[in-house]
Design a protein around this motif. Sequence first.
Motif, short mmCIF file in Angstrom:
data_model
loop_
_atom_site.label_atom_id
_atom_site.label_comp_id
_atom_site.label_asym_id
_atom_site.label_seq_id
_atom_site.Cartn_x
_atom_site.Cartn_y
_atom_site.Cartn_z
N UNK A 79 0.69 -1.08 0.04
CA UNK A 79 0.09 -0.12 -0.17
C UNK A 79 0.77 1.19 -0.10
N UNK A 80 2.01 1.13 0.69
CA UNK A 80 2.81 2.19 0.73
C UNK A 80 3.49 2.67 -0.50
N UNK A 81 3.89 1.37 -1.32
CA UNK A 81 4.50 1.58 -2.43
C UNK A 81 3.50 2.13 -3.52
N UNK A 82 2.34 1.69 -3.41
CA UNK A 82 1.33 1.88 -4.44
C UNK A 82 1.01 3.30 -4.28
N UNK A 83 0.81 3.99 -3.21
CA UNK A 83 0.17 5.22 -3.14
C UNK A 83 0.98 6.49 -2.56
N UNK A 101 6.76 0.37 -13.42
CA UNK A 101 8.01 0.46 -12.63
C UNK A 101 7.82 -0.06 -10.99
N UNK A 102 6.64 0.28 -10.53
CA UNK A 102 6.27 0.04 -9.18
C UNK A 102 5.83 -1.47 -9.34
N UNK A 103 5.10 -1.97 -10.49
CA UNK A 103 4.89 -3.25 -10.55
C UNK A 103 5.89 -4.27 -10.60
N UNK A 109 8.68 -8.55 -7.81
CA UNK A 109 9.98 -9.03 -7.12
C UNK A 109 9.50 -9.59 -5.59
N UNK A 110 8.82 -8.64 -4.88
CA UNK A 110 8.67 -8.97 -3.62
C UNK A 110 7.39 -10.05 -3.56
#
Length: 343
Positions: free
Chosen positions: A115-119, A187-189, A194-195
């Motif tokens: 959620x942090x990475x997404x928003x 890029x975030x995907x 990977x995570x």
Amino acid sequence: MQALSPSPEERRRQRRSIALLVVLGALVFVVFLLAMNTGSIRLSPLQVLRTLAGEGNAKQELILYEFRLPRIVIAVLIGAGLSVSGCVLQGISRNALADPGILGINAGAGLAVMLFISFYPGTEAVHVFALPALALAGALLTAALIYSLAYKRYEGLSPTRLLFNGIGVASGIGSAMILLTLRLSPEKFQVVASWLAGSIWGTDWRFVLALLPWVAVLLPFVICKAQTMNVLGLGEQTAAGLGVTVAREQFKLLLAAVALAGSCVAVSGGIGFVGLLGPHMAKRLVGSRHQILLPTAALLGSLLVLAADTAGRWIVAPSELPAGIVVAVLGAPYFLYLLARSR
């Protein structure tokens, strides 16, 4: 009155345990050295030694100090943290199948990170140090939900309910995470993918500094609670009769286990089964006495994750196979075996 000296059998057991810890530490060191030689750009052992001695060229120093060593140190910390977290969860729940990944704690931590990475826009360094705290919040909320579902007022905490509620909650969180990926930029995907695969994506010294304080504080705390865990293993009524404040000690240990798992997941991604394999292998080697079980589980977890990450970089070189996949190849069959044996 003089204290009773340990019996010859106890002394032999202590010497055997110390020797085993030395052997495991030596194995971790050997794999550590092998990991420094493994990667898409190969460095020979001689080149590694020369670089460590300060005689390498700029390219070799960049590869070793900026790319490989941080990743290797992180793998060691993650393995120890996840394995000890699983050992604590198995001890306080008296459930041999308890593991932060299987119980959904890792999934809760991962959802908070995702959620942090997404928003949150940007990739400043401060985000790196915020990730363990965010993962801890997600892991705590998930653990509270699972505990409330598994706990019954007149029956206490059921290991079976704990396991199946954890699996159900983890499945629900996994579905939510898949839905969140639909709104991510390319890029975030890539980071999230990977995570989810269990790739150690935090590979620079900032991530080491973000994770190290959590592991350095929580591991000694848990080891200091080893005798309390031994008593809790006798059952809640027996532990209370021996003077242990059961609810308070369980809460402290649960909080430490969740914090270890959450902080490690923030850096490692979805590496599962380490908290299952490490404690089980340790228990087979040294028994269930937590004074020696916990450090043995920590070393075995470090060895497992470091070896998996190194093998993943070697098997499909110059590409990489995520460490989570390598661990799952071993962990999933073992989990099914334990599940088949349990009643």
